[in-house]
Structure formats: C-alpha cells, structure tokens
Scaffold this motif. Structure first.
Motif, PDB file in Angstrom:
ATOM      1  N   ALA A   1       0.816  -1.209   0.000  1.00 19.07           N
ATOM      2  CA  ALA A   1       0.000   0.000   0.000  1.00 19.07           C
ATOM      3  C   ALA A   1       0.857   1.270   0.000  1.00 19.07           C
ATOM      4  CB  ALA A   1      -0.928  -0.004   1.215  1.00 19.07           C
ATOM      5  N   LYS A   2       2.122   1.172   0.419  1.00 19.20           N
ATOM      6  CA  LYS A   2       3.019   2.320   0.459  1.00 19.20           C
ATOM      7  C   LYS A   2       4.368   1.923  -0.133  1.00 19.20           C
ATOM      8  CE  LYS A   2       0.980   4.105   4.760  1.00 19.20           C
ATOM      9  NZ  LYS A   2       1.265   4.467   6.173  1.00 19.20           N
ATOM     10  N   PRO A   3       5.188   2.897  -0.493  1.00 20.72           N
ATOM     11  CA  PRO A   3       6.517   2.577  -1.016  1.00 20.72           C
ATOM     12  C   PRO A   3       7.338   1.783  -0.006  1.00 20.72           C
ATOM     13  CG  PRO A   3       5.957   4.859  -1.464  1.00 20.72           C
ATOM     14  CD  PRO A   3       4.897   4.345  -0.538  1.00 20.72           C
ATOM     15  N   THR A   4       8.114   0.825  -0.487  1.00 20.81           N
ATOM     16  CA  THR A   4       8.948  -0.021   0.372  1.00 20.81           C
ATOM     17  C   THR A   4      10.374  -0.029  -0.159  1.00 20.81           C
ATOM     18  OG1 THR A   4       8.337  -1.989  -0.914  1.00 20.81           O
ATOM     19  CG2 THR A   4       7.010  -1.489   1.039  1.00 20.81           C
ATOM     20  N   PRO A   5      11.351  -0.395   0.682  1.00 19.96           N
ATOM     21  CA  PRO A   5      12.760  -0.359   0.258  1.00 19.96           C
ATOM     22  C   PRO A   5      13.058  -1.387  -0.828  1.00 19.96           C
ATOM     23  CG  PRO A   5      12.562  -0.462   2.650  1.00 19.96           C
ATOM     24  CD  PRO A   5      11.205  -0.745   2.103  1.00 19.96           C
ATOM     25  N   TYR A   6      13.982  -1.027  -1.715  1.00 20.10           N
ATOM     26  CA  TYR A   6      14.513  -2.008  -2.663  1.00 20.10           C
ATOM     27  C   TYR A   6      15.847  -2.506  -2.115  1.00 20.10           C
ATOM     28  CZ  TYR A   6      16.718  -4.280  -6.573  1.00 20.10           C
ATOM     29  OH  TYR A   6      17.346  -5.218  -7.348  1.00 20.10           O
ATOM     30  N   GLU A   7      15.935  -3.810  -1.942  1.00 21.74           N
ATOM     31  CA  GLU A   7      17.172  -4.408  -1.461  1.00 21.74           C
ATOM     32  C   GLU A   7      17.144  -5.900  -1.776  1.00 21.74           C
ATOM     33  OE1 GLU A   7      17.396  -3.903   2.755  1.00 21.74           O
ATOM     34  OE2 GLU A   7      15.283  -4.308   3.055  1.00 21.74           O
ATOM     35  N   VAL A   8      18.266  -6.551  -1.597  1.00 18.22           N
ATOM     36  CA  VAL A   8      18.361  -7.993  -1.800  1.00 18.22           C
ATOM     37  C   VAL A   8      18.718  -8.637  -0.465  1.00 18.22           C
ATOM     38  CG1 VAL A   8      19.599  -9.858  -2.954  1.00 18.22           C
ATOM     39  CG2 VAL A   8      19.029  -7.763  -4.215  1.00 18.22           C
ATOM     40  N   LYS A   9      17.898  -9.582  -0.049  1.00 18.95           N
ATOM     41  CA  LYS A   9      18.110 -10.256   1.232  1.00 18.95           C
ATOM     42  C   LYS A   9      18.465 -11.718   0.969  1.00 18.95           C
ATOM     43  CE  LYS A   9      15.061  -7.452   4.162  1.00 18.95           C
ATOM     44  NZ  LYS A   9      16.078  -7.135   5.186  1.00 18.95           N
ATOM     45  N   LEU A  10      19.643 -12.144   1.417  1.00 16.45           N
ATOM     46  CA  LEU A  10      20.056 -13.533   1.263  1.00 16.45           C
ATOM     47  C   LEU A  10      19.300 -14.404   2.260  1.00 16.45           C
ATOM     48  CD1 LEU A  10      23.944 -13.189   0.956  1.00 16.45           C
ATOM     49  CD2 LEU A  10      22.287 -13.484  -0.883  1.00 16.45           C
ATOM     50  N   LEU A  11      18.835 -15.551   1.798  1.00 12.02           N
ATOM     51  CA  LEU A  11      18.242 -16.515   2.719  1.00 12.02           C
ATOM     52  C   LEU A  11      19.365 -17.255   3.432  1.00 12.02           C
ATOM     53  CD1 LEU A  11      15.242 -18.142   0.818  1.00 12.02           C
ATOM     54  CD2 LEU A  11      15.285 -16.136   2.279  1.00 12.02           C
ATOM     55  N   SER A  12      19.084 -17.713   4.627  1.00 11.52           N
ATOM     56  CA  SER A  12      20.084 -18.473   5.357  1.00 11.52           C
ATOM     57  C   SER A  12      20.294 -19.821   4.676  1.00 11.52           C
ATOM     58  CB  SER A  12      19.642 -18.696   6.808  1.00 11.52           C
ATOM     59  OG  SER A  12      18.590 -19.645   6.862  1.00 11.52           O
ATOM     60  N   ASP A  13      21.400 -20.484   4.986  1.00 12.74           N
ATOM     61  CA  ASP A  13      21.662 -21.801   4.415  1.00 12.74           C
ATOM     62  C   ASP A  13      20.689 -22.841   4.948  1.00 12.74           C
ATOM     63  OD1 ASP A  13      23.902 -21.272   2.726  1.00 12.74           O
ATOM     64  OD2 ASP A  13      25.085 -20.940   4.526  1.00 12.74           O
ATOM     65  N   ILE A  14      19.993 -22.509   6.002  1.00 17.06           N
ATOM     66  CA  ILE A  14      18.956 -23.404   6.508  1.00 17.06           C
ATOM     67  C   ILE A  14      17.687 -23.226   5.701  1.00 17.06           C
ATOM     68  CG2 ILE A  14      17.442 -23.857   8.491  1.00 17.06           C
ATOM     69  CD1 ILE A  14      19.830 -23.248  10.291  1.00 17.06           C
ATOM     70  N   ASP A  15      17.335 -21.973   5.399  1.00 11.70           N
ATOM     71  CA  ASP A  15      16.094 -21.697   4.685  1.00 11.70           C
ATOM     72  C   ASP A  15      16.110 -22.159   3.235  1.00 11.70           C
ATOM     73  OD1 ASP A  15      14.745 -20.647   6.791  1.00 11.70           O
ATOM     74  OD2 ASP A  15      15.154 -18.559   6.312  1.00 11.70           O
ATOM     75  N   ASP A  16      17.270 -22.160   2.595  1.00  7.39           N
ATOM     76  CA  ASP A  16      17.264 -22.478   1.168  1.00  7.39           C
ATOM     77  C   ASP A  16      17.751 -23.894   0.860  1.00  7.39           C
ATOM     78  OD1 ASP A  16      19.977 -22.313   1.465  1.00  7.39           O
ATOM     79  OD2 ASP A  16      20.289 -20.793  -0.062  1.00  7.39           O
ATOM     80  N   GLN A  17      17.560 -24.806   1.798  1.00  9.70           N
ATOM     81  CA  GLN A  17      17.882 -26.206   1.545  1.00  9.70           C
ATOM     82  C   GLN A  17      17.017 -26.766   0.411  1.00  9.70           C
ATOM     83  OE1 GLN A  17      18.320 -28.729   5.142  1.00  9.70           O
ATOM     84  NE2 GLN A  17      17.839 -26.864   6.259  1.00  9.70           N
ATOM     85  N   GLN A  18      17.576 -27.681  -0.352  1.00  9.82           N
ATOM     86  CA  GLN A  18      16.838 -28.281  -1.454  1.00  9.82           C
ATOM     87  C   GLN A  18      15.573 -28.982  -0.966  1.00  9.82           C
ATOM     88  OE1 GLN A  18      17.445 -28.067  -4.727  1.00  9.82           O
ATOM     89  NE2 GLN A  18      15.560 -29.215  -5.083  1.00  9.82           N
ATOM     90  N   GLY A  19      15.662 -29.622   0.185  1.00 11.94           N
ATOM     91  CA  GLY A  19      14.516 -30.358   0.707  1.00 11.94           C
ATOM     92  C   GLY A  19      13.358 -29.496   1.153  1.00 11.94           C
ATOM     93  N   LEU A  20      13.548 -28.175   1.208  1.00 17.69           N
ATOM     94  CA  LEU A  20      12.485 -27.269   1.637  1.00 17.69           C
ATOM     95  C   LEU A  20      11.847 -26.510   0.482  1.00 17.69           C
ATOM     96  CD1 LEU A  20      14.104 -25.733   4.846  1.00 17.69           C
ATOM     97  CD2 LEU A  20      12.553 -27.684   4.666  1.00 17.69           C
ATOM     98  N   ARG A  21      12.206 -26.852  -0.731  1.00 19.43           N
ATOM     99  CA  ARG A  21      11.714 -26.085  -1.880  1.00 19.43           C
ATOM    100  C   ARG A  21      10.416 -26.672  -2.420  1.00 19.43           C
ATOM    101  NH1 ARG A  21      17.021 -23.923  -5.205  1.00 19.43           N
ATOM    102  NH2 ARG A  21      18.265 -23.383  -3.364  1.00 19.43           N
ATOM    103  N   PHE A  22       9.367 -26.490  -1.666  1.00 23.54           N
ATOM    104  CA  PHE A  22       8.042 -26.938  -2.103  1.00 23.54           C
ATOM    105  C   PHE A  22       6.983 -26.080  -1.437  1.00 23.54           C
ATOM    106  CE2 PHE A  22       9.330 -29.611   1.484  1.00 23.54           C
ATOM    107  CZ  PHE A  22       8.253 -29.456   2.359  1.00 23.54           C
TER     108      PHE A  22
END
Length: 345
Positions: free
Chosen positions: A23-44
C-alpha cells in the motif's frame, strides 16, 4: 459426524489473476536466505486454506474479497520482502529481491455451501484442487516444535504399517526452533527467517516396532535435546559446505510438523475466526507421505483437540489404524512383539 461426499461436484468461476502491491513505497534491497532456509529439501509449497462462516453482521459492508485484498496490501508494507521475488545466485543460493512487485491474487466464486464439506472440517477436503489455484512461485515452509509423544507414536505406528526390513534404519526428523535462544550475536530485530534445526532420531525398524512407545520417545527427546546454539550454527556451516543437500531422498525418513500454534485458526478479517484454518492437504513435499501435520481442531461441541493428518498407501493405512488401536488399548508399559513381513511398499 457427517463427512463430505466423495461425489461432491461444483463449479468455480475465477477472475483474471492480479498482483497486489504494498500500500506504500517499500525499500529495494536484496536479502540472502540463510543456508537453513534455502535447503533443497524445503523447496516446495505448503497449501493452506481458510474456511469462514457467513456473517450477517457484515451484510452491506465491504465485499470479503475487497477486505482481503486491502489487508494484504497493507500487510505487505512491513513485510515487504513477500512482495518481492526469489532469485537463485551462484551455487543455487536463494535470495529475495525486494522489488515490491506484489503477490498474485485470484478472486473466484464457487457454487457450493460450507455445509457440503461435512460437520467437522479437516483435511483431506473434497475438490481441493478446485478451491486452491495452483500458482507457480516462491516456496514457503511453516514448522513449529513437535509434540514429542504424538510424534513418537506416529513414528512407531507408521514403521509397523510400512513393514520395512527389520534391519532398515528408520529416521524421525524433529524440528527444533531456536528463535529467541541465541546468546551472541542475537538475531537482529525483525528477522523473520526460519531458525529451526533438523534433529534426527534413528533406530532399526525391528527395534522400533518391538519395543514399547517409551523407546521411540526417548530417542526423539534425546535428538531434540542435542540441538544447542552451537549445533544450530554447525548445521548452517554444514549446509554451506555441502551445497545444502536434499534430506528427503529416503522413504524411511519421516517428518511431522506441528502447526497447532501457528495461529491459522485465529485469522479474522472482520467476520469472525475461520471455521477451519490450516494445511489444505494431509502431506507435503516431493515424497508422498513423508511429511505430515498436527493440526488444531474443534468438534461440533466446541471441544478443542488435535487432528493428525496421515498419508499412507491403502493397505499400510489399514495396518496403521490397527496398530494405533492396539497401542491405545494396551495397558501402560506393556511390551509387545511384532512379526515383520518383507514388503516393497
């Protein structure tokens, strides 16, 4: 209890998909996911559904679709990364590009009444593919701490039902949250990534089936007790060093996610809490039956309880029910012996 008809048929009219932006302007940035969050087994995806009763008190007010659309737009201001896009960098590292593009929103009408889904709502639901529009996009995962006794019971009964080789190693994945438990450095304020570790309890199938429930319970408790701050950090290091391997490759691995404290059943858009809120399917993930849920529920009398959504092949489900009933009827501390039959389920 009236169950939903297996022949339930209805029509769904969907509007064109649209993007709901912050609804309002938000920051533009790139946030890296942790190595726990981006495990292959969690990509569903984990599909979630919310059912609400009609509320006469809001008649004449905003259409529910407009309320949800507006609430989503306002929510995306403080939670602006959800309006961005997942990107994959070098070595398949996941990151969120905060682009404020918005989330996909589809309005639809279905000519079916809530009562046609049965008196007590719980998955699996009839015609869920009609109600939920399958949209490719970012993956999400929701996990909460396990109920140790329930998880142990499910692990044991499931093993008996599947009839693996007695020497086969059975694994129960225990999700342990470390949110609020890091001493130094503490998690930054506003961090909303996952902070759980996969503690794994292991046992030979024969031992798991032959011993009383306390055997499985001790293994689960021991596995969870080993998760410390140092363990959590070592898991993150291991994921980075080994390329975040897929932990869901073996059919003898089992995971139960407890969503009883996730709060789906309390989400109120102005017409009261949902009649049902939570996972839309009994299991998720690339391997059928590998990951199940503990879901909060209420019966017709309003009594609170827990639904254990289990997914197994038909014959295995029959053995699961039989084993569970036997366990519930057995005197405390009774030790039982089981005969195993080799099977290629």
């Amino acid at each position: 209890m009236a169950a939903p008809s297996s022949t339930l048929v209805f029509k769904v009219h969907r509007r064109e998909p649209e993007l709901v932006r912050p609804a309002k302007p938000t920051p533009y940035e790139v946030k890296l996911l942790s190595d726990i969050d981006d495990q292959q087994g969690l990509r569903f995806h984990i599909p979630v559904v919310q059912f609400y009763k009609h509320a006469p008190s809001i008649r004449g007010k905003d259409d529910p679709v407009a309320v949800i659309r507006r609430a989503l737009s306002e929510t995306l201001v403080p939670y602006y990364p959800f309006a961005g896009r997942l990107r994959e960098g070098p070595n398949r590292k996941l990151m969120v590009e905060c682009t404020a593009e918005g989330v996909l929103f589809v309005e639809a009408d279905a000519d079916v009444r809530l009562t046609e889904f049965g008196d007590q709502l719980q998955p699996p639901f009839a015609c869920m593919k009609e109600l939920l529009f399958d949209v490719p996009g970012s993956n999400a995962v929701l996990h909460s701490p396990l109920f140790e006794i329930l998880a142990s019971c499910l692990w044991k009964c499931r093993t008996v039902a599947l009839r693996p080789d007695p020497k086969e190693t059975m694994r129960m994945i225990c999700l342990v949250s470390m949110r609020g438990k890091f001493s130094y450095p503490p998690l930054p304020i506003g961090y909303y990534g996952n902070t759980f570790a996969f503690a794994v309890a292991e046992a030979p199938a024969g031992e798991l089936c032959r011993n009383p429930l306390g055997y499985a319970l001790d293994l689960v408790r021991k596995a969870k007790g080993e998760v410390t701050e140092e363990y959590m950090k070592s898991v993150a290091d291991l994921m980075a060093l080994t390329g975040r391997p897929d932990f869901l490759k073996t059919r003898w691995t089992y995971l139960v996610s407890d969503v009883t404290r996730a709060g789906f059943e309390t989400v109120d858009f102005g017409w009261g809490p949902p009649v049902y809120g939570g996972p839309a399917e009994p299991d998720v993930g690339p391997v059928p039956g590998l990951a199940n849920f503990c879901i909060p529920c209420k019966n017709k009398e309003g009594e609170a309880g827990i639904v254990l959504a289990i997914s197994l092949p038909t014959q295995a489900m029959e053995r699961f029910v039989k084993e569970l009933e036997s366990m519930l009827k057995s005197p405390p501390n009774e030790t039982k012996t089981f005969t195993h039959v080799m099977s290629a389920l």
